[in-house]
Design a protein around this motif. Structure first.
Motif, short mmCIF file in Angstrom:
data_model
loop_
_atom_site.label_atom_id
_atom_site.label_comp_id
_atom_site.label_asym_id
_atom_site.label_seq_id
_atom_site.Cartn_x
_atom_site.Cartn_y
_atom_site.Cartn_z
N ILE B 65 0.88 -1.19 0.00
CA ILE B 65 0.00 0.00 0.00
C ILE B 65 0.90 1.23 0.00
CG2 ILE B 65 -1.82 1.26 1.23
CD1 ILE B 65 -2.98 -1.36 0.71
N THR B 66 0.70 2.08 -0.97
CA THR B 66 1.43 3.36 -0.96
C THR B 66 0.42 4.47 -0.76
OG1 THR B 66 1.19 3.61 -3.33
CG2 THR B 66 3.17 2.46 -2.57
N MET B 67 0.93 5.67 -0.57
CA MET B 67 0.03 6.81 -0.32
C MET B 67 -0.91 7.04 -1.50
SD MET B 67 -0.01 8.15 2.54
CE MET B 67 -0.72 9.75 2.33
N HIS B 68 -0.38 6.94 -2.73
CA HIS B 68 -1.23 7.19 -3.89
C HIS B 68 -2.30 6.11 -4.04
CE1 HIS B 68 1.81 10.10 -5.95
NE2 HIS B 68 1.20 10.63 -4.90
N ARG B 69 -1.93 4.88 -3.73
CA ARG B 69 -2.91 3.78 -3.78
C ARG B 69 -3.99 4.02 -2.72
NH1 ARG B 69 1.11 -1.44 -4.69
NH2 ARG B 69 1.92 -0.67 -6.66
N LEU B 70 -3.52 4.48 -1.55
CA LEU B 70 -4.46 4.77 -0.47
C LEU B 70 -5.43 5.89 -0.88
CD1 LEU B 70 -4.88 3.95 2.55
CD2 LEU B 70 -3.62 6.02 3.14
N MET B 71 -4.89 6.87 -1.60
CA MET B 71 -5.73 7.98 -2.06
C MET B 71 -6.80 7.49 -3.05
SD MET B 71 -4.83 10.64 -0.52
CE MET B 71 -4.32 9.64 0.84
N LEU B 72 -6.39 6.54 -3.91
CA LEU B 72 -7.34 5.98 -4.88
C LEU B 72 -8.50 5.30 -4.14
CD1 LEU B 72 -4.87 4.36 -7.43
CD2 LEU B 72 -6.29 6.35 -7.83
N VAL B 73 -8.13 4.51 -3.14
CA VAL B 73 -9.15 3.79 -2.37
C VAL B 73 -10.02 4.79 -1.60
CG1 VAL B 73 -9.52 2.13 -0.51
CG2 VAL B 73 -7.70 1.75 -2.17
N LEU B 74 -9.35 5.77 -1.02
CA LEU B 74 -10.07 6.78 -0.23
C LEU B 74 -11.08 7.53 -1.11
CD1 LEU B 74 -10.07 7.93 2.63
CD2 LEU B 74 -8.49 9.69 1.86
N SER B 75 -10.66 7.88 -2.32
CA SER B 75 -11.57 8.62 -3.20
C SER B 75 -12.78 7.75 -3.56
CB SER B 75 -10.84 9.09 -4.45
OG SER B 75 -10.58 8.01 -5.28
N VAL B 76 -12.54 6.47 -3.81
CA VAL B 76 -13.67 5.57 -4.13
C VAL B 76 -14.61 5.50 -2.93
CG1 VAL B 76 -14.32 3.18 -4.64
CG2 VAL B 76 -12.35 4.19 -5.77
N LEU B 78 -14.96 7.68 -0.48
CA LEU B 78 -15.63 8.97 -0.24
C LEU B 78 -16.80 9.16 -1.21
CD1 LEU B 78 -12.69 11.47 0.37
CD2 LEU B 78 -14.48 10.83 1.98
N ILE B 79 -16.52 8.94 -2.49
CA ILE B 79 -17.58 9.18 -3.49
C ILE B 79 -18.74 8.22 -3.28
CG2 ILE B 79 -18.13 9.22 -5.95
CD1 ILE B 79 -15.13 9.90 -6.42
N GLY B 81 -19.49 6.51 -0.66
CA GLY B 81 -20.09 6.76 0.65
C GLY B 81 -21.07 7.90 0.62
N PHE B 82 -20.62 9.05 0.12
CA PHE B 82 -21.49 10.24 0.10
C PHE B 82 -22.70 10.01 -0.82
CE2 PHE B 82 -17.73 12.80 1.58
CZ PHE B 82 -18.32 13.17 2.77
N TYR B 83 -22.44 9.47 -2.00
CA TYR B 83 -23.56 9.28 -2.95
C TYR B 83 -24.56 8.25 -2.45
CZ TYR B 83 -22.27 12.53 -6.59
OH TYR B 83 -22.05 13.69 -7.28
N SER B 84 -24.05 7.16 -1.86
CA SER B 84 -25.00 6.14 -1.38
C SER B 84 -25.78 6.66 -0.18
CB SER B 84 -24.29 4.87 -0.95
OG SER B 84 -23.25 4.58 -1.81
N ALA B 85 -25.11 7.45 0.65
CA ALA B 85 -25.79 7.90 1.88
C ALA B 85 -26.79 9.01 1.60
CB ALA B 85 -24.76 8.36 2.89
N TRP B 86 -26.48 9.87 0.67
CA TRP B 86 -27.31 11.08 0.51
C TRP B 86 -28.28 11.05 -0.68
CZ3 TRP B 86 -22.96 15.18 1.71
CH2 TRP B 86 -22.68 15.11 3.08
N ILE B 87 -28.11 10.07 -1.54
CA ILE B 87 -29.06 9.98 -2.66
C ILE B 87 -30.08 8.90 -2.33
CG2 ILE B 87 -29.34 9.49 -5.14
CD1 ILE B 87 -27.75 12.03 -4.79
N LYS B 88 -31.32 9.33 -2.18
CA LYS B 88 -32.39 8.37 -1.84
C LYS B 88 -33.42 8.39 -2.96
CE LYS B 88 -31.29 7.36 2.58
NZ LYS B 88 -29.85 7.33 2.26
N LEU B 141 -8.40 17.09 -5.35
CA LEU B 141 -8.61 17.90 -4.14
C LEU B 141 -8.08 17.22 -2.87
CD1 LEU B 141 -12.17 19.32 -4.87
CD2 LEU B 141 -9.97 20.44 -5.20
N LEU B 142 -8.03 15.89 -2.89
CA LEU B 142 -7.52 15.19 -1.69
C LEU B 142 -6.10 15.62 -1.36
CD1 LEU B 142 -8.67 11.45 -1.78
CD2 LEU B 142 -9.21 13.19 -0.11
N GLY B 143 -5.33 15.89 -2.42
CA GLY B 143 -3.94 16.29 -2.22
C GLY B 143 -3.79 17.62 -1.52
N LEU B 144 -4.88 18.40 -1.50
CA LEU B 144 -4.81 19.72 -0.85
C LEU B 144 -5.00 19.60 0.66
CD1 LEU B 144 -6.76 21.78 -3.48
CD2 LEU B 144 -4.35 21.94 -2.97
#
Lengths: 160, 286
Positions: B65-76, B78-79, B81-88, B141-144
């Protein structure tokens, strides 16, 4: 680690991540989301149409109300004029009647006064004739004045 | 009120410059000679350590696991998570957060996909381009966020995305025009055979270069942007801690600019991908 190091592992990770994300969004997120958007667009379009229809109806009602108000106003004006003229007529009639009655009362009173005055005058004349006769009897003494002379005296008093 | 704000800004600048210089001093003291470019690149390039806070020991990520790989997983995460939770389903009166998520999809639909592909065809491609836009935006944006890194600042990630676009360009082209017609489409009409074949080869090559440029543009923008923010901060260490009064406002400005650039680059990548795929699958002259 260099800037341009080739990392096939990361490439595969990117594809897998992107693939998983695409699958989840395409399978589970997009159908409800697009359906919601479509339904909302439909609802909004219907609401806008409804609002336009309501506005049109409101305008119609407003126009009807205006017309009704105008009609009512004119009717009220007419009614007011009618009432005023009726009242004028009534007033005139009552005034005329009152004048007539007052005149009648006046004539009657005048007639009554005249009659009373006549009666009074007649009574006065009779009394005066009687008084003259009585006075003459007392002056003359025992000589009695006949009924004929008394009547004659009365005629004389009347002529005075 | 304004004086209060100024005072607050002044305080932030001083504290930031002190923190930054302290962090860099610590890093410099650990190595024998201060390596500015090494320190800079360490913050931008991929690695397997996660440094959450200054002065706190860094976390070493598990093997593979590298930081960039972690970011890829994190972005998946996040997206989804937010879309499943808030779109009904059947949500006719959405909350602000739902509207925000929906507006991103509407933006991709109305400003990228439908104007280029048309409604009928665009509807089929919309999930793909929306995923691409969201994925790249979040990665950019995660990189910021301090302690996290920009996966799109790694050329492997952007190339992987560009390869996806390239493959889809060919697939859409073959499907839309047919195998032979796809190559015939690259041949300019009414030109002599020799020149035509040459132009065809150039056109074919351009399909690859376009995708490569797509990858390089995103990578360069993200890498350079983050490097610019760090470079301003490194100047405090290189010149004097008091340089923070200049460096910190500049890096804050660049940071703000990076938010815009991050979204803009995701938009540009998606828009150009859409155009390339559409161009490859549309007969010439239409």
């Amino acid at each position: 680690m260099d800037l341009f190091t080739l990392d096939p592992g990361l490439v595969i990770w990117t594809w897998i991540s992107f693939g998983i994300l695409f699958f989840i969004l395409w399978k589970f997120v997009f159908p409800p989301l697009m359906e919601n958007l479509k339904n909302r667009e439909k609802t909004i379009a219907k609401s806008i149409d409804d609002a336009a229809a309501i506005e049109r109806r409101l305008e119609e009602i407003e126009a009807e109300r205006g017309e009704l108000l105008k009609k009512t106003n004119s009717e009220a004006d007419e009614m007011l004029l009618q009432t005023r003229s009726d009242a004028e007529e009534l007033k005139k009639r009552l005034l005329e009647k009152a004048e007539k009655e007052a005149e009648e009362v006046l004539v009657q009173a005048r007639r009554k006064a005249e009659a009373e005055r006549e009666a009074l005058l007649r009574a006065l004349q009779d009394d005066l004739a009687d008084f003259v006769c009585d006075a003459s009897e007392k002056v003359i003494g025992s000589v009695f004045i006949t009924e004929k002379e008394r009547e004659f005296t009365r005629e004389l008093v009347k002529e005075l | 009120m304004n004086l209060k704000r100024l005072y607050l800004l002044f305080l932030i600048v001083i504290l930031s410059s002190l923190t930054v210089s302290a962090v860099f001093s610590e890093e410099a003291s650990t190595s024998e000679s201060p390596d500015v470019s090494g320190t800079l690149f360490e913050h931008v390039l991929d690695g397997n350590t996660l440094e959450l806070f200054p002065f706190v020991p860094e976390i070493t990520l598990p093997h593979g696991i590298t930081m960039h790989r972690l970011m890829l997983v994190l972005s998946v995460l996040l997206i989804t998570g937010f879309y499943s939770a808030w779109i009904k389903r059947g949500d006719l009166k959405p909350k602000t957060r739902t509207i925000l998520l929906e507006s991103l999809v509407i933006f991709v639909r109305d400003d990228i996909v439908y104007p280029i592909m048309g409604e009928e065809r665009g509807a089929k491609w919309l999930p793909f381009f929306t995923t691409m836009f969201l994925f790249l935006s979040v990665l950019n944006l995660l990189g910021l966020i301090p302690a996290l890194k920009t996966a799109t600042g790694n050329i492997n990630v952007t190339t992987a995305m560009a390869i996806v676009v390239l493959l889809l360009t060919f697939i859409a082209g073959f499907k839309g025009l047919g195998f032979v017609h796809f190559f015939k489409n690259l041949f300019p009409e009414g030109t002599p055979l020799g020149i035509g074949i040459f132009v065809m080869l150039l056109e074919l090559l351009s399909l690859f270069t376009k995708s490569m440029v797509l990858s390089l543009r995103l990578f360069a923008n993200m890498f350079a942007g983050h490097l610019a923010i760090l470079s301003f901060l490194v100047l405090i260490f290189v010149i004097t801690p008091f340089f923070g009064f200049i460096s910190v406002p500049f890096s804050v400005f660049t940071y703000t600019l990076e938010v815009l650039v991050g979204l803009l680059q995701a938009f540009v990548f998606t828009l150009l991908s859409c155009i390339f795929i559409m161009m490859a699958s549309t007969p010439e002259g239409e």
